[in-house]
Scaffold this motif. Structure first.
Motif, short mmCIF file in Angstrom:
data_model
loop_
_atom_site.label_atom_id
_atom_site.label_comp_id
_atom_site.label_asym_id
_atom_site.label_seq_id
_atom_site.Cartn_x
_atom_site.Cartn_y
_atom_site.Cartn_z
N ILE A 1 13.24 -15.37 -7.48
CA ILE A 1 13.60 -15.47 -8.91
C ILE A 1 13.11 -14.22 -9.65
N LEU A 2 11.86 -13.84 -9.36
CA LEU A 2 11.30 -12.64 -10.00
C LEU A 2 12.08 -11.39 -9.58
N ALA A 3 12.45 -11.35 -8.29
CA ALA A 3 13.19 -10.19 -7.78
C ALA A 3 14.54 -10.08 -8.49
N VAL B 1 11.85 8.69 -0.29
CA VAL B 1 11.67 7.70 -1.36
C VAL B 1 11.87 8.37 -2.71
N THR B 2 12.74 7.75 -3.54
CA THR B 2 13.02 8.36 -4.85
C THR B 2 11.97 7.93 -5.87
N ALA B 3 11.95 8.65 -6.97
CA ALA B 3 11.00 8.31 -8.04
C ALA B 3 11.29 6.92 -8.58
N GLY B 4 12.57 6.53 -8.64
CA GLY B 4 12.96 5.21 -9.13
C GLY B 4 12.39 4.11 -8.25
N GLN B 5 12.47 4.33 -6.92
CA GLN B 5 11.92 3.31 -6.00
C GLN B 5 10.41 3.21 -6.16
N LEU B 6 9.76 4.38 -6.34
CA LEU B 6 8.30 4.35 -6.53
C LEU B 6 7.91 3.59 -7.78
N ALA B 7 8.75 3.74 -8.82
CA ALA B 7 8.45 3.07 -10.08
C ALA B 7 8.53 1.55 -9.94
N MET B 8 9.27 1.10 -8.90
CA MET B 8 9.39 -0.36 -8.69
C MET B 8 8.10 -0.96 -8.08
N VAL B 9 7.28 -0.10 -7.47
CA VAL B 9 6.09 -0.61 -6.76
C VAL B 9 5.19 -1.46 -7.65
N VAL C 1 3.03 -6.76 -9.31
CA VAL C 1 2.83 -7.77 -10.37
C VAL C 1 3.55 -9.06 -10.00
N GLY C 2 4.77 -8.94 -9.48
CA GLY C 2 5.56 -10.12 -9.08
C GLY C 2 4.86 -10.94 -8.02
N LEU C 3 4.38 -10.23 -6.97
CA LEU C 3 3.67 -10.95 -5.89
C LEU C 3 2.40 -11.61 -6.40
N SER C 4 1.69 -10.94 -7.33
CA SER C 4 0.46 -11.52 -7.87
C SER C 4 0.77 -12.79 -8.64
N VAL C 5 1.85 -12.76 -9.44
CA VAL C 5 2.24 -13.97 -10.20
C VAL C 5 2.54 -15.10 -9.22
N ALA C 6 3.31 -14.78 -8.14
CA ALA C 6 3.67 -15.80 -7.16
C ALA C 6 2.41 -16.39 -6.52
N LEU C 7 1.46 -15.51 -6.20
CA LEU C 7 0.22 -15.96 -5.55
C LEU C 7 -0.57 -16.89 -6.47
N VAL C 8 -0.64 -16.53 -7.76
CA VAL C 8 -1.37 -17.36 -8.73
C VAL C 8 -0.71 -18.73 -8.84
N VAL C 9 0.63 -18.75 -8.88
CA VAL C 9 1.35 -20.03 -9.00
C VAL C 9 1.09 -20.90 -7.77
#
Lengths: 163, 192
Positions: A89-91, A130-138, A143-151
């Motif tokens: 969902i976050l993705a 790896v493009t700068a855009g892909q790096l910016a997604m890191v 953050v997304g994985l952390s939210v999932a882990l907290v839930v």
């Protein structure tokens, strides 16, 4: 050992919680001590009585009263693993809003003065493809994985506490 | 074999009850109501309050069943709910009597009480006079058949404290049993 010390071991002897060596010593002492024999007899009667306390049945309408009081609506307890569904969902949300998110990430990187040079200084093993855009997604993924882990942790914790 | 079948049967009942099947819950309720009421009765020392606590135990259990993951036995899970329900109620009351005060209480005359009640009832009566911590530990160990470790986990007390409570409570009960029943009567009963 004195009689007092032997008598201190008798409870564990009756409930079979005494180490074999001590048990032998207690048995040997009991053969020659009438006071400790009496102590053992009283303890045996007491512990046998405690172990065989009867089950007391509740009043006749107990079950009917409980069944009549059961809540019609119950709390929802999803399995903690269902909470992992938050990842796609976050993705999806990140993909939908990739434009503003990437712009925001670039802006943040600019303000924090983080650029390709920073990565070089940190000596991170980032492939050149790896493009700068892909790096910016890191950071977004982190953050997304952390939210999932907290839930997941909160869901599992709630089920544990309420149970 | 029978035990295995009962365990499977119980798992099925628990799953059905978790999905809201009240008939399945009624079977579990009838199976465990005596154990829960007895436990509440021994902890609360009052039939009316014991009934309230046992009822609350089952109502809470029904509400929380969807969250029961089967990591412990269903009965152990119920015991824990019953224990927590009774303890929070006991804590609302005024402070308990100390162990030495409990020893001094004597309603019936010695030996006379035994003649009318028998050893079992004298012991039950004396257990009910123990301070909360001691009564809870003795009940969980002897009546519910829990180990020192399980009691420590349930009461969130160190295992050494649990052991000390049980040992001291038994020492008090032994003295009281001897006072109320008398050595000659006890000997007679044990020889029967």
């Amino acid at each position: 050992m004195s009689c007092d010390e032997y008598q201190g071991l008798l409870q564990d002897d009756v409930t079979r919680n005494l180490e074999p060596d001590r048990r032998k010593a207690v048995d040997a002492h009991l053969l020659e001590c009438a006071d400790c024999q009496r102590e053992l007899a009283v303890l045996t009667a007491l512990i046998s009585s405690l172990d065989h306390q009867p089950v007391i049945e509740p009043p006749g309408d107990f079950s009917a009263q409980v069944l009549a009081s059961l809540p019609r609506q119950r709390a929802f307890y999803p399995s903690p693993w269902w909470a992992l569904a938050i990842i796609p969902i976050l993705a999806f949300a990140a993909w939908l809003f990739r434009g503003p998110l990437l712009a925001g990430s670039f802006e943040l990187a600019r303000r924090l003065n983080i650029g390709p040079g920073t990565l070089g200084q940190l000596r991170l093993p980032v492939p050149s493809s790896v493009t700068a855009g892909q790096l910016a997604m890191v950071p977004l993924v982190v953050v997304g994985l952390s939210v999932a882990l907290v839930v997941v942790a909160a869901t599992a914790g709630r089920a544990y506490i309420e149970a | 074999m029978v035990r295995e079948m009962e365990a499977t049967d119980e798992e099925v009942l628990v799953q059905r009850a978790a999905r809201g099947d009240e008939d399945a819950f009624a079977v579990l309720l009838n199976r465990y109501k005596g154990m829960m009421y007895s436990m509440a009765y021994r902890l609360m020392r009052d039939p009316g309050r014991a009934e309230d606590m046992a009822q609350e135990t089952f109502i809470k259990a029904y509400a929380a069943l969807p969250g029961f993951r089967g990591q412990s036995k269903f009965s152990s899970w119920l015991y824990r709910i019953c224990y927590n329900t009774c303890i929070s109620e006991l804590r609302k009351r005024k402070p308990e009597v100390e162990l030495d005060e409990a020893m001094a209480v004597d309603i019936d005359g010695p030996v006379e009480a035994y003649r009318t009640k028998g050893i079992q009832e004298v012991v039950q009566d004396e257990v009910s006079k123990l301070p909360d911590d001691y009564r809870v530990a003795i009940t969980l160990y002897h009546f519910n058949g829990l180990s020192y470790e399980e009691i420590a986990q349930m009461t969130r007390e160190p295992m050494g404290t649990v052991k000390a409570h049980i040992h001291r409570a038994r020492a008090v009960l032994k003295t009281r049993l001897l006072e109320r029943v008398g050595w000659e009567n006890l000997k007679e009963v044990m020889l029967q």
